[in-house]
Write a protein that holds these residues in place. Structure first.
Motif, PDB file in Angstrom:
ATOM      1  N   LEU A 162      52.120  14.156 112.428  1.00  0.00           N
ATOM      2  CA  LEU A 162      51.164  15.102 112.989  1.00  0.00           C
ATOM      3  C   LEU A 162      51.876  16.334 113.530  1.00  0.00           C
ATOM      4  O   LEU A 162      51.405  17.463 113.361  1.00  0.00           O
ATOM      5  N   ASP A 163      53.001  16.119 114.198  1.00  0.00           N
ATOM      6  CA  ASP A 163      53.772  17.259 114.708  1.00  0.00           C
ATOM      7  C   ASP A 163      54.237  18.152 113.569  1.00  0.00           C
ATOM      8  O   ASP A 163      54.256  19.383 113.686  1.00  0.00           O
ATOM      9  N   TYR A 164      54.611  17.545 112.445  1.00  0.00           N
ATOM     10  CA  TYR A 164      55.006  18.323 111.267  1.00  0.00           C
ATOM     11  C   TYR A 164      53.829  19.155 110.766  1.00  0.00           C
ATOM     12  O   TYR A 164      53.979  20.340 110.433  1.00  0.00           O
ATOM     13  N   ALA A 165      52.652  18.534 110.716  1.00  0.00           N
ATOM     14  CA  ALA A 165      51.460  19.272 110.263  1.00  0.00           C
ATOM     15  C   ALA A 165      51.174  20.447 111.184  1.00  0.00           C
ATOM     16  O   ALA A 165      50.808  21.536 110.725  1.00  0.00           O
ATOM     17  N   HIS A 166      51.357  20.242 112.495  1.00  0.00           N
ATOM     18  CA  HIS A 166      51.130  21.323 113.457  1.00  0.00           C
ATOM     19  C   HIS A 166      52.157  22.440 113.275  1.00  0.00           C
ATOM     20  O   HIS A 166      51.819  23.613 113.136  1.00  0.00           O
ATOM     21  N   ALA A 167      53.429  22.032 113.297  1.00  0.00           N
ATOM     22  CA  ALA A 167      54.502  23.022 113.352  1.00  0.00           C
ATOM     23  C   ALA A 167      54.747  23.736 112.026  1.00  0.00           C
ATOM     24  O   ALA A 167      55.047  24.932 112.009  1.00  0.00           O
ATOM     25  N   CYS A 168      54.643  23.006 110.921  1.00  0.00           N
ATOM     26  CA  CYS A 168      55.026  23.575 109.624  1.00  0.00           C
ATOM     27  C   CYS A 168      53.854  23.984 108.742  1.00  0.00           C
ATOM     28  O   CYS A 168      53.997  24.885 107.908  1.00  0.00           O
ATOM     29  N   LEU A 169      52.720  23.328 108.903  1.00  0.00           N
ATOM     30  CA  LEU A 169      51.582  23.606 108.028  1.00  0.00           C
ATOM     31  C   LEU A 169      50.474  24.370 108.730  1.00  0.00           C
ATOM     32  O   LEU A 169      49.667  25.033 108.081  1.00  0.00           O
ATOM     33  N   ASP A 170      50.416  24.259 110.052  1.00  0.00           N
ATOM     34  CA  ASP A 170      49.445  24.999 110.860  1.00  0.00           C
ATOM     35  C   ASP A 170      48.015  24.772 110.381  1.00  0.00           C
ATOM     36  O   ASP A 170      47.216  25.707 110.302  1.00  0.00           O
ATOM     37  N   THR A 171      47.677  23.534 110.045  1.00  0.00           N
ATOM     38  CA  THR A 171      46.303  23.253 109.617  1.00  0.00           C
ATOM     39  C   THR A 171      45.357  23.441 110.802  1.00  0.00           C
ATOM     40  O   THR A 171      45.638  22.967 111.908  1.00  0.00           O
ATOM     41  N   PRO A 172      44.242  24.123 110.611  1.00  0.00           N
ATOM     42  CA  PRO A 172      43.345  24.421 111.731  1.00  0.00           C
ATOM     43  C   PRO A 172      42.491  23.248 112.177  1.00  0.00           C
ATOM     44  O   PRO A 172      41.923  23.264 113.268  1.00  0.00           O
ATOM     45  N   LEU A 173      42.386  22.208 111.333  1.00  0.00           N
ATOM     46  CA  LEU A 173      41.506  21.077 111.640  1.00  0.00           C
ATOM     47  C   LEU A 173      42.292  19.776 111.541  1.00  0.00           C
ATOM     48  O   LEU A 173      43.021  19.548 110.573  1.00  0.00           O
ATOM     49  N   LEU A 174      42.140  18.926 112.559  1.00  0.00           N
ATOM     50  CA  LEU A 174      42.730  17.582 112.533  1.00  0.00           C
ATOM     51  C   LEU A 174      41.606  16.584 112.732  1.00  0.00           C
ATOM     52  O   LEU A 174      40.919  16.614 113.751  1.00  0.00           O
ATOM     53  N   MET A 175      41.406  15.723 111.756  1.00  0.00           N
ATOM     54  CA  MET A 175      40.355  14.711 111.849  1.00  0.00           C
ATOM     55  C   MET A 175      40.964  13.322 111.971  1.00  0.00           C
ATOM     56  O   MET A 175      41.852  12.954 111.204  1.00  0.00           O
ATOM     57  N   VAL A 176      40.496  12.549 112.967  1.00  0.00           N
ATOM     58  CA  VAL A 176      40.815  11.127 113.064  1.00  0.00           C
ATOM     59  C   VAL A 176      39.667  10.388 112.383  1.00  0.00           C
ATOM     60  O   VAL A 176      38.518  10.487 112.810  1.00  0.00           O
ATOM     61  N   LEU A 177      39.976   9.680 111.310  1.00  0.00           N
ATOM     62  CA  LEU A 177      38.946   9.063 110.480  1.00  0.00           C
ATOM     63  C   LEU A 177      39.033   7.541 110.558  1.00  0.00           C
ATOM     64  O   LEU A 177      39.961   6.927 110.007  1.00  0.00           O
ATOM     65  N   GLY A 178      38.085   6.931 111.255  1.00  0.00           N
ATOM     66  CA  GLY A 178      37.972   5.478 111.267  1.00  0.00           C
ATOM     67  C   GLY A 178      36.999   5.030 110.190  1.00  0.00           C
ATOM     68  O   GLY A 178      36.431   5.850 109.469  1.00  0.00           O
ATOM     69  N   HIS A 179      36.792   3.726 110.081  1.00  0.00           N
ATOM     70  CA  HIS A 179      35.822   3.249 109.095  1.00  0.00           C
ATOM     71  C   HIS A 179      35.193   1.956 109.572  1.00  0.00           C
ATOM     72  O   HIS A 179      35.813   1.144 110.276  1.00  0.00           O
ATOM     73  N   GLU A 180      33.933   1.785 109.183  1.00  0.00           N
ATOM     74  CA  GLU A 180      33.202   0.571 109.538  1.00  0.00           C
ATOM     75  C   GLU A 180      33.913  -0.650 108.963  1.00  0.00           C
ATOM     76  O   GLU A 180      34.466  -0.610 107.864  1.00  0.00           O
ATOM     77  N   GLY A 181      33.899  -1.743 109.714  1.00  0.00           N
ATOM     78  CA  GLY A 181      34.493  -2.981 109.238  1.00  0.00           C
ATOM     79  C   GLY A 181      36.010  -3.000 109.239  1.00  0.00           C
ATOM     80  O   GLY A 181      36.611  -3.843 108.557  1.00  0.00           O
ATOM     81  N   CYS A 182      36.635  -2.132 109.999  1.00  0.00           N
ATOM     82  CA  CYS A 182      38.102  -2.017 109.996  1.00  0.00           C
ATOM     83  C   CYS A 182      38.757  -3.356 110.349  1.00  0.00           C
ATOM     84  O   CYS A 182      38.506  -3.942 111.411  1.00  0.00           O
ATOM     85  N   GLY A 183      39.612  -3.846 109.464  1.00  0.00           N
ATOM     86  CA  GLY A 183      40.268  -5.127 109.680  1.00  0.00           C
ATOM     87  C   GLY A 183      41.219  -5.121 110.864  1.00  0.00           C
ATOM     88  O   GLY A 183      41.337  -6.128 111.574  1.00  0.00           O
ATOM     89  N   ALA A 184      41.898  -4.003 111.101  1.00  0.00           N
ATOM     90  CA  ALA A 184      42.819  -3.920 112.230  1.00  0.00           C
ATOM     91  C   ALA A 184      42.060  -3.990 113.547  1.00  0.00           C
ATOM     92  O   ALA A 184      42.488  -4.665 114.495  1.00  0.00           O
ATOM     93  N   VAL A 185      40.926  -3.306 113.620  1.00  0.00           N
ATOM     94  CA  VAL A 185      40.107  -3.349 114.831  1.00  0.00           C
ATOM     95  C   VAL A 185      39.512  -4.742 115.013  1.00  0.00           C
ATOM     96  O   VAL A 185      39.445  -5.260 116.135  1.00  0.00           O
ATOM     97  N   ARG A 186      39.092  -5.362 113.914  1.00  0.00           N
ATOM     98  CA  ARG A 186      38.559  -6.729 114.003  1.00  0.00           C
ATOM     99  C   ARG A 186      39.626  -7.684 114.548  1.00  0.00           C
ATOM    100  O   ARG A 186      39.332  -8.561 115.372  1.00  0.00           O
ATOM    101  N   ALA A 187      40.868  -7.527 114.088  1.00  0.00           N
ATOM    102  CA  ALA A 187      41.955  -8.378 114.579  1.00  0.00           C
ATOM    103  C   ALA A 187      42.160  -8.197 116.086  1.00  0.00           C
ATOM    104  O   ALA A 187      42.429  -9.166 116.804  1.00  0.00           O
ATOM    105  N   ALA A 188      42.024  -6.969 116.570  1.00  0.00           N
ATOM    106  CA  ALA A 188      42.160  -6.721 118.005  1.00  0.00           C
ATOM    107  C   ALA A 188      41.026  -7.381 118.782  1.00  0.00           C
ATOM    108  O   ALA A 188      41.240  -7.955 119.860  1.00  0.00           O
ATOM    109  N   LEU A 189      39.809  -7.313 118.248  1.00  0.00           N
ATOM    110  CA  LEU A 189      38.676  -7.982 118.897  1.00  0.00           C
ATOM    111  C   LEU A 189      38.874  -9.490 118.941  1.00  0.00           C
ATOM    112  O   LEU A 189      38.590 -10.147 119.958  1.00  0.00           O
ATOM    113  N   GLU A 190      39.367 -10.050 117.849  1.00  0.00           N
ATOM    114  CA  GLU A 190      39.600 -11.490 117.810  1.00  0.00           C
ATOM    115  C   GLU A 190      40.693 -11.899 118.797  1.00  0.00           C
ATOM    116  O   GLU A 190      40.601 -12.942 119.455  1.00  0.00           O
ATOM    117  N   SER A 191      41.713 -11.073 118.913  1.00  0.00           N
ATOM    118  CA  SER A 191      42.779 -11.349 119.876  1.00  0.00           C
ATOM    119  C   SER A 191      42.237 -11.325 121.301  1.00  0.00           C
ATOM    120  O   SER A 191      42.578 -12.180 122.125  1.00  0.00           O
TER     121      SER A 191
END
Length: 207
Positions: free
Chosen positions: A93-122
């Motif tokens: 992300l720092d590379y994208a900021h410093a070298c590419l200067d992209t104006p938009l940064l999106m954090v994209l999650g998704h329904e049914g995420c297995g990693a999030v489900r594992a955290a809930l189960e834990s």
């Protein structure tokens, strides 16, 4: 001599509009991207100028380039299970900021995420996860603080996915580079969730 960075080729609002339009084409089955001509590849070999950076999940069903109908060179994509703001992702992300200067940064999650489900189960077991994913789960657990354990499993997972997106956004906004770019008005930070069943990207928050 003016050392201030040049304005990006597109505004953050225009970049977000392009993502929304691309997702609409993807859902309608009318993508722009049908293959690359040799001359396009030769042109792109001179450098990249992506209009957006996407921090997304490594899940095989959530490829940002496809769901936003983007062609090569348009998106700078960072994918890690659970889209956590881990050290490697942070450095990219720092590379994208410093070298590419992209104006938009999106954090994209998704329904049914297995990693999030594992955290809930834990959390439900009140026990450590499999050692192979323990670090991943530990990074997600703070997002679950506001997720009611009395909800149905499906509701818990949906709420947890949103909370995990917001946690990553907070960590990005609190990072030195993220804070600098937000305060300078050089980045829009957006949270979104992808529904694998419909193909729709739903916006959550905009900073």
């Amino acid at each position: 001599m003016d050392d201030s960075p040049a304005d990006p080729l597109v505004t953050a609002d225009a970049a977000l509009h392009r993502l929304i339009e691309g997702n609409a084409r993807y859902r309608a089955g009318h993508p722009r991207f049908t293959g690359m001509r040799p001359e396009m590849l030769a042109e792109l070999s001179h450098g990249q100028q992506p209009f957006a950076t996407i921090l997304g999940c490594a899940d095989a069903l959530v490829p940002p380039e496809l769901i936003f109908d983007a062609v090569l060179g348009e998106l700078f994509v960072i994918r890690v299970a659970g889209h956590i703001h881990a050290p490697d992702a942070s450095a990219s992300l720092d590379y994208a900021h410093a070298c590419l200067d992209t104006p938009l940064l999106m954090v994209l999650g998704h329904e049914g995420c297995g990693a999030v489900r594992a955290a809930l189960e834990s959390r439900a077991r009140r026990a450590s996860s499999d050692p192979g994913i323990e670090g991943l789960v530990e990074a997600i657990l703070p997002a679950l603080a506001e997720v009611n354990a009395e909800l149905s499993p499906d509701r818990q997972l949906s709420r947890a996915v949103e909370a995990n997106v917001r946690l990553a956004m907070t960590r990005i906004a609190d990072s030195a580079e993220g804070r600098r770019r937000l305060e300078a008005g050089r980045m829009m930070l957006v949270g979104a969730v992808y529904d694998e069943g419909t193909g729709r990207v739903r916006l959550l928050d905009v900073v």
